[in-house]
Design a protein around this motif. Structure first.
Motif, mmCIF file in Angstrom:
data_model
loop_
_atom_site.group_PDB
_atom_site.id
_atom_site.type_symbol
_atom_site.label_atom_id
_atom_site.label_comp_id
_atom_site.label_asym_id
_atom_site.label_seq_id
_atom_site.Cartn_x
_atom_site.Cartn_y
_atom_site.Cartn_z
ATOM 1 N N LEU A 190 0.810 -1.223 0.000
ATOM 2 C CA LEU A 190 0.000 0.000 0.000
ATOM 3 C C LEU A 190 0.843 1.273 0.000
ATOM 4 O O LEU A 190 0.507 2.243 -0.680
ATOM 5 C CB LEU A 190 -0.925 0.012 1.222
ATOM 6 C CG LEU A 190 -2.079 -0.996 1.219
ATOM 7 C CD1 LEU A 190 -2.844 -0.917 2.531
ATOM 8 C CD2 LEU A 190 -3.029 -0.735 0.044
ATOM 9 N N TRP A 191 1.946 1.271 0.767
ATOM 10 C CA TRP A 191 2.651 2.533 0.989
ATOM 11 C C TRP A 191 4.156 2.488 0.723
ATOM 12 O O TRP A 191 4.779 3.554 0.667
ATOM 13 C CB TRP A 191 2.451 2.981 2.443
ATOM 14 C CG TRP A 191 1.018 3.108 2.832
ATOM 15 C CD1 TRP A 191 0.105 3.991 2.334
ATOM 16 C CD2 TRP A 191 0.307 2.321 3.803
ATOM 17 N NE1 TRP A 191 -1.116 3.814 2.926
ATOM 18 C CE2 TRP A 191 -1.028 2.789 3.836
ATOM 19 C CE3 TRP A 191 0.670 1.267 4.651
ATOM 20 C CZ2 TRP A 191 -1.994 2.245 4.668
ATOM 21 C CZ3 TRP A 191 -0.281 0.725 5.488
ATOM 22 C CH2 TRP A 191 -1.592 1.205 5.499
ATOM 23 N N GLY A 192 4.747 1.319 0.556
ATOM 24 C CA GLY A 192 6.203 1.264 0.549
ATOM 25 C C GLY A 192 6.881 0.807 -0.719
ATOM 26 O O GLY A 192 8.104 0.641 -0.737
ATOM 27 N N THR A 193 6.138 0.641 -1.816
ATOM 28 C CA THR A 193 6.771 0.094 -3.019
ATOM 29 C C THR A 193 7.810 1.053 -3.609
ATOM 30 O O THR A 193 8.785 0.612 -4.221
ATOM 31 C CB THR A 193 5.716 -0.228 -4.090
ATOM 32 O OG1 THR A 193 4.933 0.953 -4.361
ATOM 33 C CG2 THR A 193 4.790 -1.346 -3.624
ATOM 34 N N GLY A 194 7.602 2.353 -3.429
ATOM 35 C CA GLY A 194 8.529 3.325 -4.004
ATOM 36 C C GLY A 194 9.944 3.188 -3.506
ATOM 37 O O GLY A 194 10.894 3.559 -4.208
ATOM 38 N N TYR A 195 10.112 2.665 -2.298
ATOM 39 C CA TYR A 195 11.447 2.490 -1.745
ATOM 40 C C TYR A 195 12.258 1.433 -2.501
ATOM 41 O O TYR A 195 13.482 1.372 -2.369
ATOM 42 C CB TYR A 195 11.363 2.080 -0.267
ATOM 43 C CG TYR A 195 10.727 3.132 0.609
ATOM 44 C CD1 TYR A 195 11.251 4.416 0.692
ATOM 45 C CD2 TYR A 195 9.593 2.835 1.358
ATOM 46 C CE1 TYR A 195 10.663 5.371 1.497
ATOM 47 C CE2 TYR A 195 9.001 3.788 2.179
ATOM 48 C CZ TYR A 195 9.535 5.052 2.242
ATOM 49 O OH TYR A 195 8.958 6.009 3.035
ATOM 50 N N PHE A 196 11.576 0.595 -3.280
ATOM 51 C CA PHE A 196 12.249 -0.508 -3.974
ATOM 52 C C PHE A 196 12.304 -0.304 -5.489
ATOM 53 O O PHE A 196 12.629 -1.237 -6.222
ATOM 54 C CB PHE A 196 11.535 -1.831 -3.652
ATOM 55 C CG PHE A 196 11.564 -2.185 -2.190
ATOM 56 C CD1 PHE A 196 12.622 -2.912 -1.663
ATOM 57 C CD2 PHE A 196 10.553 -1.770 -1.339
ATOM 58 C CE1 PHE A 196 12.657 -3.225 -0.314
ATOM 59 C CE2 PHE A 196 10.581 -2.079 0.021
ATOM 60 C CZ PHE A 196 11.643 -2.803 0.528
ATOM 61 N N ASP A 197 12.004 0.902 -5.944
ATOM 62 C CA ASP A 197 12.054 1.169 -7.384
ATOM 63 C C ASP A 197 13.465 0.981 -7.946
ATOM 64 O O ASP A 197 13.637 0.505 -9.072
ATOM 65 C CB ASP A 197 11.556 2.582 -7.679
ATOM 66 C CG ASP A 197 10.035 2.674 -7.637
ATOM 67 O OD1 ASP A 197 9.372 1.643 -7.825
ATOM 68 O OD2 ASP A 197 9.516 3.784 -7.408
ATOM 69 N N GLY A 198 14.477 1.390 -7.183
ATOM 70 C CA GLY A 198 15.852 1.212 -7.640
ATOM 71 C C GLY A 198 16.214 -0.249 -7.812
ATOM 72 O O GLY A 198 16.884 -0.622 -8.793
ATOM 73 N N VAL A 199 15.766 -1.081 -6.882
ATOM 74 C CA VAL A 199 16.014 -2.523 -6.990
ATOM 75 C C VAL A 199 15.308 -3.082 -8.214
ATOM 76 O O VAL A 199 15.860 -3.918 -8.942
ATOM 77 C CB VAL A 199 15.539 -3.247 -5.712
ATOM 78 C CG1 VAL A 199 15.762 -4.752 -5.827
ATOM 79 C CG2 VAL A 199 16.251 -2.698 -4.484
ATOM 80 N N ALA A 200 14.083 -2.608 -8.461
ATOM 81 C CA ALA A 200 13.339 -3.066 -9.629
ATOM 82 C C ALA A 200 14.061 -2.707 -10.926
ATOM 83 O O ALA A 200 14.103 -3.503 -11.865
ATOM 84 C CB ALA A 200 11.937 -2.452 -9.630
ATOM 85 N N THR A 201 14.652 -1.517 -10.963
ATOM 86 C CA THR A 201 15.391 -1.098 -12.157
ATOM 87 C C THR A 201 16.594 -1.997 -12.404
ATOM 88 O O THR A 201 16.888 -2.381 -13.545
ATOM 89 C CB THR A 201 15.856 0.360 -12.007
ATOM 90 O OG1 THR A 201 14.705 1.201 -11.843
ATOM 91 C CG2 THR A 201 16.641 0.812 -13.230
ATOM 92 N N VAL A 202 17.304 -2.352 -11.329
ATOM 93 C CA VAL A 202 18.454 -3.255 -11.453
ATOM 94 C C VAL A 202 18.006 -4.613 -11.979
ATOM 95 O O VAL A 202 18.620 -5.178 -12.901
ATOM 96 C CB VAL A 202 19.166 -3.411 -10.100
ATOM 97 C CG1 VAL A 202 20.230 -4.498 -10.181
ATOM 98 C CG2 VAL A 202 19.793 -2.097 -9.677
#
Length: 216
Positions: A190-202
């Protein structure tokens, strides 16, 4: 979204805290070796290795994780290792705290995975509802595997003797663990996915590099 801004500390301060937790984990590992406590050795060394994830990502993928995310990882690892010293047995709610915190990281990995698949191919498009469901189910599945590992650890210890590497405290503990795993998953979804955007890009770059970008 920047976790550094959320906690109000500079990136260097966050990395200093990470190094401090790593030193404490190293101290726990040293104590475990000195006391010949094999179970504690495992529960100190493996979390210590987990805290080195940012260094591995920087070396392997040339991506620098934020200090906030590194501290998030280190805190979850450290609390688990400390729990193996006794709080898992002495403090009733300690296990639930560590499960919730660890579940948020697993949820972040689940989000990063589905986001990376979405970014690396034009042939797929995962809607928000699917991503939410995937994150929750990803954490639940991981939690079930973890509980099985705890049972297996206890069974192995009873066969060969010695203390189980992973402690298990009965059916009520399993239910509570899974419930708090779910709470951690929902919080991130709900609230925390943005913190892992960098990991998703990698991950997206890695997937695209292996399979090639699929055009629709």
């Amino acid at each position: 979204m920047n976790l550094r801004d959320a906690v109000g500390l500079t990136d260097s301060s966050l990395w200093l805290a990470v190094r401090g937790l790593q030193l404490l984990l190293l101290g726990i590992a040293g104590y475990a070796v000195a006391t010949l406590n094999f179970g504690l050795v495992v529960n100190a060394v493996l979390p210590l290795l987990v805290t080195l994830t940012p260094e591995f990502v920087a070396w392997r993928y040339d991506h620098t994780m934020s200090g906030g995310l590194a501290l998030w990882i280190a805190t979850a690892a450290f609390l688990h290792s400390v729990g193996a010293l006794g709080p898992y047995k002495w403090v009733g709610w300690y296990d639930q705290v560590t499960h919730t915190l660890s579940a948020t990281l697993v949820a972040g990995v689940g989000y990063a995975l589905v986001q990376a698949l979405d970014e690396s191919s034009d042939a797929v498009d995962f809607p928000p509802k699917f991503r939410f469901l995937f994150i929750v189910l990803f954490v639940v599945a991981f939690g079930v595997v973890w509980e099985i590992a705890e049972f297996a650890s206890g069974g192995l210890a009873s066969l060969v003797g010695g203390q189980a590497v992973l402690a298990q405290y009965g059916m009520s503990d399993i239910v509570l663990d899974l419930v708090f795993n779910g709470l951690g998953a929902v919080a991130v979804a709900l609230w925390g996915t943005g913190y892992f955007d960098g990991v998703a890009t990698v991950l997206s770059r890695g997937i695209a590099g292996v399979f090639g970008r699929q055009e629709s």
